[in-house]
Scaffold this motif. Sequence first.
Motif, short mmCIF file in Angstrom:
data_model
loop_
_atom_site.label_atom_id
_atom_site.label_comp_id
_atom_site.label_asym_id
_atom_site.label_seq_id
_atom_site.Cartn_x
_atom_site.Cartn_y
_atom_site.Cartn_z
N ASN A 131 0.80 -1.23 0.00
CA ASN A 131 0.00 0.00 0.00
C ASN A 131 0.83 1.28 0.00
O ASN A 131 0.28 2.38 0.08
CB ASN A 131 -0.92 0.02 1.24
CG ASN A 131 -1.93 -1.10 1.22
OD1 ASN A 131 -2.56 -1.37 0.21
ND2 ASN A 131 -2.08 -1.77 2.36
N VAL A 132 2.16 1.13 -0.09
CA VAL A 132 3.04 2.29 0.05
C VAL A 132 3.77 2.59 -1.27
O VAL A 132 4.31 1.69 -1.90
CB VAL A 132 4.08 2.07 1.17
CG1 VAL A 132 4.92 3.33 1.38
CG2 VAL A 132 3.40 1.66 2.46
N MET A 133 3.77 3.86 -1.66
CA MET A 133 4.50 4.31 -2.84
C MET A 133 5.39 5.47 -2.44
O MET A 133 4.96 6.38 -1.73
CB MET A 133 3.53 4.76 -3.94
CG MET A 133 4.21 5.18 -5.26
SD MET A 133 4.95 6.84 -5.28
CE MET A 133 3.50 7.87 -5.11
N ILE A 134 6.66 5.43 -2.89
CA ILE A 134 7.55 6.57 -2.64
C ILE A 134 8.22 6.98 -3.95
O ILE A 134 8.49 6.15 -4.82
CB ILE A 134 8.63 6.26 -1.58
CG1 ILE A 134 9.57 5.14 -2.04
CG2 ILE A 134 7.99 5.90 -0.24
CD1 ILE A 134 10.73 4.89 -1.09
N GLU A 135 8.45 8.28 -4.09
CA GLU A 135 9.22 8.84 -5.20
C GLU A 135 10.52 9.38 -4.65
O GLU A 135 10.51 10.20 -3.73
CB GLU A 135 8.43 9.93 -5.92
CG GLU A 135 7.21 9.41 -6.66
CD GLU A 135 6.51 10.47 -7.47
OE1 GLU A 135 7.00 11.63 -7.47
OE2 GLU A 135 5.50 10.16 -8.13
N TYR A 136 11.63 8.90 -5.22
CA TYR A 136 12.94 9.21 -4.66
C TYR A 136 13.28 10.70 -4.74
O TYR A 136 13.72 11.30 -3.76
CB TYR A 136 14.03 8.41 -5.37
CG TYR A 136 13.86 6.90 -5.27
CD1 TYR A 136 13.18 6.33 -4.21
CD2 TYR A 136 14.39 6.06 -6.24
CE1 TYR A 136 13.03 4.96 -4.10
CE2 TYR A 136 14.25 4.69 -6.15
CZ TYR A 136 13.56 4.14 -5.08
OH TYR A 136 13.42 2.78 -4.99
N ASP A 137 13.12 11.30 -5.92
CA ASP A 137 13.58 12.67 -6.12
C ASP A 137 12.76 13.69 -5.33
O ASP A 137 13.31 14.61 -4.73
CB ASP A 137 13.53 13.04 -7.60
CG ASP A 137 14.58 12.28 -8.41
OD1 ASP A 137 15.55 11.78 -7.80
OD2 ASP A 137 14.44 12.18 -9.63
N THR A 138 11.45 13.53 -5.33
CA THR A 138 10.59 14.50 -4.67
C THR A 138 10.31 14.16 -3.21
O THR A 138 9.74 14.96 -2.48
CB THR A 138 9.23 14.59 -5.40
OG1 THR A 138 8.57 13.32 -5.32
CG2 THR A 138 9.44 14.96 -6.87
N MET A 139 10.69 12.94 -2.79
CA MET A 139 10.42 12.44 -1.45
C MET A 139 8.92 12.36 -1.17
O MET A 139 8.48 12.39 -0.02
CB MET A 139 11.11 13.30 -0.37
CG MET A 139 12.62 13.15 -0.34
SD MET A 139 13.39 14.15 0.97
CE MET A 139 12.61 13.46 2.44
N GLU A 140 8.14 12.24 -2.22
CA GLU A 140 6.69 12.09 -2.03
C GLU A 140 6.38 10.67 -1.56
O GLU A 140 6.92 9.70 -2.09
CB GLU A 140 5.93 12.38 -3.32
CG GLU A 140 4.42 12.24 -3.18
CD GLU A 140 3.67 12.61 -4.44
OE1 GLU A 140 2.64 11.97 -4.73
OE2 GLU A 140 4.13 13.53 -5.15
N VAL A 141 5.51 10.57 -0.58
CA VAL A 141 5.10 9.27 -0.04
C VAL A 141 3.58 9.21 -0.02
O VAL A 141 2.92 10.14 0.45
CB VAL A 141 5.64 9.06 1.39
CG1 VAL A 141 5.16 7.72 1.95
CG2 VAL A 141 7.16 9.12 1.40
N ARG A 142 3.04 8.11 -0.53
CA ARG A 142 1.59 7.90 -0.49
C ARG A 142 1.30 6.54 0.14
O ARG A 142 1.91 5.55 -0.22
CB ARG A 142 0.98 7.99 -1.89
CG ARG A 142 1.00 9.40 -2.47
CD ARG A 142 0.29 9.50 -3.81
NE ARG A 142 0.32 10.85 -4.31
CZ ARG A 142 -0.57 11.80 -4.01
NH1 ARG A 142 -1.59 11.48 -3.22
NH2 ARG A 142 -0.47 13.02 -4.50
N ILE A 143 0.38 6.55 1.06
CA ILE A 143 -0.06 5.32 1.73
C ILE A 143 -1.54 5.13 1.41
O ILE A 143 -2.36 5.98 1.75
CB ILE A 143 0.17 5.40 3.25
CG1 ILE A 143 1.67 5.64 3.55
CG2 ILE A 143 -0.30 4.12 3.92
CD1 ILE A 143 1.95 5.90 5.00
N LYS A 144 -1.85 4.05 0.72
CA LYS A 144 -3.22 3.80 0.24
C LYS A 144 -3.73 5.00 -0.55
O LYS A 144 -4.90 5.38 -0.45
CB LYS A 144 -4.15 3.48 1.41
CG LYS A 144 -3.81 2.19 2.13
CD LYS A 144 -4.81 1.89 3.23
CE LYS A 144 -4.47 0.56 3.92
NZ LYS A 144 -5.41 0.25 5.02
#
Length: 217
Positions: A131-144
């Motif tokens: 359920n977790v997505m992260i973007e390395y460059d922007t440090m964006e994190v989304r959970i569900k």
Amino acid sequence: MNGKVYILEDDSSISGLIRVSLEMNGMQLEAFSCIKDFYAALSEGVPDVALLDIMLPDGSGLDVLKTVKAKYPSVSCIMISAMSKEADKVNGLNLGADDYVSKPFSVLELTARVNAALRRKKKNDSITVGNVMIEYDTMEVRIKGEKVELNRKEFELLKYMMQNAGKVLPRETILLEVWGYEQGETRTLDNHVSRLRKLGVTELETVFGVGYKFAIN
């Protein structure tokens, strides 16, 4: 280009040729001849690219494709199959394959396609596990699907755990890889894990007496 590749192929001669070519290009390859072994390895670690045959002794590679894409959408899947009709290719691509290569194929061409998949992955620079997505460059994190804010160390810890999803990681190893020291006050690590859990990262499991694991369900 560096990258971790899994191949699910019951013909060892084909796997052997692909191994030589990919390793010459700086990639790490793990080969599996049956679905059971492939799934077992997947539970221990997620590759960058998966090469999937369709006709396997214990099932269909298309079913494997659907499972991989459902659980680990960040994995690039390339089908390698003797089923070379246009309808077969369209079916594989519609089921989520990122590419489709018909047998017999040029090992050099396949290597180029794997490299292209790795370049696309690097450009996207993101990873999704569960359920977790992260973007390395922007440090964006989304959970569900919901965006959450992390500080840098929380982000680095989550990134490291996700990149090693399914593995039991000793506290000392995590401290070294994320904080840069092997010995020290582990309360810092515990506090960061606690904070991530409160934000919804329920996949972080405590392995008593050892450390933590990012669980793959």
